[in-house]
Design an enzyme around this catalytic site. Structure first.
Site, mmCIF file in Angstrom:
data_model
loop_
_atom_site.group_PDB
_atom_site.id
_atom_site.type_symbol
_atom_site.label_atom_id
_atom_site.label_comp_id
_atom_site.label_asym_id
_atom_site.label_seq_id
_atom_site.Cartn_x
_atom_site.Cartn_y
_atom_site.Cartn_z
ATOM 1 N N ARG A 121 0.866 -1.104 -0.160
ATOM 2 C CA ARG A 121 0.163 -0.014 -0.018
ATOM 3 C C ARG A 121 0.811 1.232 0.085
ATOM 4 O O ARG A 121 1.727 1.638 1.010
ATOM 5 C CB ARG A 121 -1.022 0.135 1.296
ATOM 6 C CG ARG A 121 -2.242 0.976 1.050
ATOM 7 C CD ARG A 121 -3.104 1.097 2.289
ATOM 8 N NE ARG A 121 -2.338 2.040 3.115
ATOM 9 C CZ ARG A 121 -2.289 1.593 4.444
ATOM 10 N NH1 ARG A 121 -2.836 0.617 4.981
ATOM 11 N NH2 ARG A 121 -1.302 2.288 5.288
ATOM 12 N N GLU A 141 4.672 7.447 2.234
ATOM 13 C CA GLU A 141 5.725 5.923 2.442
ATOM 14 C C GLU A 141 4.691 4.841 1.729
ATOM 15 O O GLU A 141 3.810 5.012 1.158
ATOM 16 C CB GLU A 141 5.774 5.598 3.842
ATOM 17 C CG GLU A 141 4.462 5.114 4.476
ATOM 18 C CD GLU A 141 4.394 4.244 5.633
ATOM 19 O OE1 GLU A 141 5.293 3.538 5.939
ATOM 20 O OE2 GLU A 141 3.380 3.964 6.193
ATOM 21 N N ASN A 143 4.241 0.866 2.093
ATOM 22 C CA ASN A 143 3.968 -0.044 2.920
ATOM 23 C C ASN A 143 4.171 -1.581 2.255
ATOM 24 O O ASN A 143 3.607 -1.894 1.490
ATOM 25 C CB ASN A 143 2.720 -0.094 3.907
ATOM 26 C CG ASN A 143 2.814 1.032 4.846
ATOM 27 O OD1 ASN A 143 3.527 1.033 5.700
ATOM 28 N ND2 ASN A 143 1.840 1.993 4.305
ATOM 29 N N SER A 148 -2.716 -2.777 6.081
ATOM 30 C CA SER A 148 -4.047 -3.178 6.660
ATOM 31 C C SER A 148 -5.090 -2.247 6.030
ATOM 32 O O SER A 148 -5.199 -1.465 5.295
ATOM 33 C CB SER A 148 -3.865 -3.213 8.313
ATOM 34 O OG SER A 148 -3.715 -1.880 8.504
ATOM 35 N N LYS A 330 11.971 2.986 5.377
ATOM 36 C CA LYS A 330 11.906 4.395 5.255
ATOM 37 C C LYS A 330 13.320 4.778 4.388
ATOM 38 O O LYS A 330 13.382 5.729 3.728
ATOM 39 C CB LYS A 330 11.777 5.243 6.365
ATOM 40 C CG LYS A 330 10.544 4.908 7.264
ATOM 41 C CD LYS A 330 9.365 5.449 7.132
ATOM 42 C CE LYS A 330 8.036 5.126 7.565
ATOM 43 N NZ LYS A 330 7.746 3.782 8.028
ATOM 44 N N LYS A 394 11.919 10.668 10.613
ATOM 45 C CA LYS A 394 11.393 9.588 10.678
ATOM 46 C C LYS A 394 12.664 8.104 11.144
ATOM 47 O O LYS A 394 13.498 8.039 10.393
ATOM 48 C CB LYS A 394 10.734 9.085 9.449
ATOM 49 C CG LYS A 394 9.781 9.950 8.922
ATOM 50 C CD LYS A 394 8.996 9.449 7.664
ATOM 51 C CE LYS A 394 7.623 10.100 7.373
ATOM 52 N NZ LYS A 394 7.094 9.285 6.488
ATOM 53 N N GLU A 398 7.340 0.797 12.016
ATOM 54 C CA GLU A 398 5.892 0.812 10.988
ATOM 55 C C GLU A 398 4.924 1.036 12.174
ATOM 56 O O GLU A 398 5.134 0.547 13.363
ATOM 57 C CB GLU A 398 5.990 -0.540 10.423
ATOM 58 C CG GLU A 398 6.867 -0.711 9.272
ATOM 59 C CD GLU A 398 6.511 0.353 8.195
ATOM 60 O OE1 GLU A 398 5.392 0.759 7.975
ATOM 61 O OE2 GLU A 398 7.427 0.998 7.351
ATOM 62 N N GLY A 399 3.668 1.275 11.576
ATOM 63 C CA GLY A 399 2.628 1.181 12.669
ATOM 64 C C GLY A 399 2.086 2.529 13.360
ATOM 65 O O GLY A 399 0.967 2.701 14.099
ATOM 66 N N ARG A 490 -7.667 7.791 4.962
ATOM 67 C CA ARG A 490 -7.732 7.967 6.251
ATOM 68 C C ARG A 490 -7.661 9.473 6.665
ATOM 69 O O ARG A 490 -7.045 10.347 5.856
ATOM 70 C CB ARG A 490 -6.387 7.354 7.097
ATOM 71 C CG ARG A 490 -6.449 5.892 6.907
ATOM 72 C CD ARG A 490 -5.418 5.348 7.550
ATOM 73 N NE ARG A 490 -4.398 5.519 6.613
ATOM 74 C CZ ARG A 490 -2.890 5.164 6.574
ATOM 75 N NH1 ARG A 490 -2.651 4.516 8.087
ATOM 76 N NH2 ARG A 490 -1.845 5.533 6.026
#
Ligand code: ADP
Ligand code: MG
Ligand code: MG
Length: 514
Positions: A121, A141, A143, A148, A330, A394, A398-399, A490
């Protein structure tokens, strides 16, 4: 505001969410029996999104899929990019890199016979280079592990299509006000697009599954399964289960869910490279865990890392393989944005267009390691001396929830830089595990956010578009499947720096194309 009581809209939204599984799990800490389901955090209505930017994200998805695969196979590039300062200071990335070298540096490893499955993604924000200029798509970024919300996002798109058509007259003005913020276009808006994520992601898993059965069992799928590697205590289970159920209803492929801890004692690999779970054989390993140090509670040489190694050192298709995992860091993203690096992966004349497409989505990315060039140092100078809030710092995590912004970022840079004897700026090696990124400023639209099915509040918001892509590549690098596979939007209040739905910052939404 919509010309209808918000409570009425929220009641419809909450009921639709319950009826269609837009749910997350909640429970008291360490008390599985207290678990219940509630409406996922979501934006009550979709957000206006320029169709052109949406189309661009969609059209570049397959290029990023290919890029990840090519990067994953370039051990020299990965070692050079991640093996120095990053690995020295970030033990997690160092571990993934060392397993990658252990497995793929060994020509005899059965892992070389496995297909690679990518469910990626790529996330974007709209950004305008100069005030008054149109918004352009910039990548936040990419993923490559545990990307998810495909399941929930599909149903949210359906919910938003329902609300905006069922209550069209009452919502029209509200949508139009937001539309004017992102585009000058006066064409009639096509609305919320179809989201194919929930059909296309299982379809990609099935392609990898079928190829496995064909290659290793003459097409016999009896006793073959897909393994979902999941976190203990996961709360985003409905989203994951939706993929599992579609995989079974569309293709008859069964899934078993398990944490790395459990996998370490239950899964073995036989001499021919087959992964065994009792009398079942695992054809595809799909990770929704394994991207955070907390997924390896037994520590550095612990049982979870052994399980990860066992899974990798098999003939099953991995999603992601260790190489794909590393390609999504990253630091790699920053390195890929340097002049000439994409061309290294796409050297052919007929790949130029693809390269330009990807490049146009890159934001400013700067190294803070030994490899920093004068442009990188200039960016640090600017972050130290310029207007606060123009950059994001950064780490390789992740997350959500790990980045530095504003005053904190400045403080971190100040503590880790010094003036050399020649007056130049010197970076402490502590910074090598981070990258510095230009901060993006997406347009601010009104949004009404719901948590637990209730209106949490309304206010100015910003959004991040995610674009899924799936890819299956055979052991010698032949791409056998590569496609765009749906979207996610989002939305969060503009005064919140971080992102992430599971981490509690953002809500799920949909683009209302205009
Ligand atoms: P993670 O892998 O933890 O999701 P991200 O790079 O996506 O890391 O950063 C987390 C969140 O921080 C994003 O969802 C976004 O909200 C915010 N963010 C990251 N990079 C930028 C940026 N360059 N400009 C503005 N916000 C950013
Ligand atoms: Mg990420
Ligand atoms: Mg992110």
């Amino acid at each position: 505001m919509p010309d209808i009581p918000l409570e009425l809209l929220a009641t419809h939204a909450n009921a639709y969410a319950s009826a269609n599984g837009i749910q997350v799990e909640r429970r008291k800490k360490d008390d599985p029996a207290s678990a219940y389901f509630e409406c996922a955090p979501m934006s009550l209505l979709p957000n206006a999104y320029p169709k052109e930017a949406f189309d661009q994200a969609q059209s570049v998805a397959t290029a990023f899929n290919e890029l990840v695969d090519r990067v994953s196979r370039d051990s020299e590039f990965l070692e050079k990019t991640l093996g120095g300062g990053v690995a020295e200071h970030d033990l997690f990335t160092a571990k993934i890199l060392s397993l990658y070298k252990e497995v793929y540096g060994n020509d005899d490893s059965v892992a070389h016979t496995a297909d690679r499955l990518g469910i990626q993604r790529s996330d974007y924000m709209l950004h305008s280079v100069k005030e008054g200029e149109p918004y352009r798509l910039k990548q936040v970024e990419l993923n490559t592990i545990a990307a998810s919300f495909a399941g929930l996002a599909c149903n949210i798109a359906d919910l938003h299509r329902y609300l905006t058509t069922r209550f069209a007259p009452e919502i029209e003005d509200y949508l139009l006000t937001n539309q004017k913020i992102v585009t000058a276009s006066t064409e009639s808006a096509p609305g919320v697009p179809e989201n194919p994520a929930l059909s296309r992601i299982p379809a990609a898993m099935q392609i990898a599954f079928n190829r496995y059965c064909k290659k290793f069992s003459g097409g016999d799928s009896a006793n073959k399964i897909v393994l979902f590697v999941v976190q203990e205590g996961e709360t985003n289970t409905v989203d994951q289960r939706m993929l599992e159920f579609r995989l079974f209803s569309d293709f008859g492929v069964p899934v078993v869910r398990m944490s790395l801890t459990k996998a370490s004692s239950e899964i073995t690999v036989s001499d021919d490279g087959a992964l065994k779970l009792g009398d079942k054989e695992i054809a595809v390993v799909y990770y929704r865990a394994g991207y955070a140090p907390t997924d390896y509670p037994d520590g550095d040489d612990g049982i979870e890392w052994k399980a990860r190694l066992t899974l990798e050192n098999s003939r099953a298709a991995k999603c992601p393989s260790l190489g794909y995992h590393l390609a999504g860091t990253k630091k790699v993203q920053q390195e890929l944005a340097r002049p000439g690096v994409l061309e290294r992966f796409f050297p052919k004349e007929d790949e130029k267009e693809m390269v330009e497409k990807m490049k146009s989505a890159f934001a400013g990315l700067y190294s803070l390691g030994e490899d920093a060039v004068p442009e990188d140092i200039d960016a640090v100078q600017e972050a130290l001396g310029g207007k606060e809030g123009q950059f994001v710092l950064k780490p390789q995590r992740e997350g959500g929830g790990y980045n530095f912004y504003g005053a904190q970022l400045k403080e971190k840079l100040e503590k880790n830089t010094s003036e050399g004897s020649d007056g130049s700026l010197k970076l402490s090696e502590n910074l090598a595990e981070y990258i510095l990124m230009q901060r993006l400023f997406p347009p601010q639209q009104r949004a009404i956010l719901l948590r637990g099915g209730k209106v949490e509040g309304s206010g100015d918001s910003i959004s991040e578009l995610g674009c899924y892509g799936t890819v299956v590549v055979d052991p010698v690098g032949e791409v056998v499947h590569n496609e765009y596979a749906g979207f996610l939007l989002r939305t969060k209040f503009s005064n919140v720096d971080e992102g992430g739905v599971a981490s509690g910052f953002a809500t799920l939404s949909s683009p209302y194309l205009c």
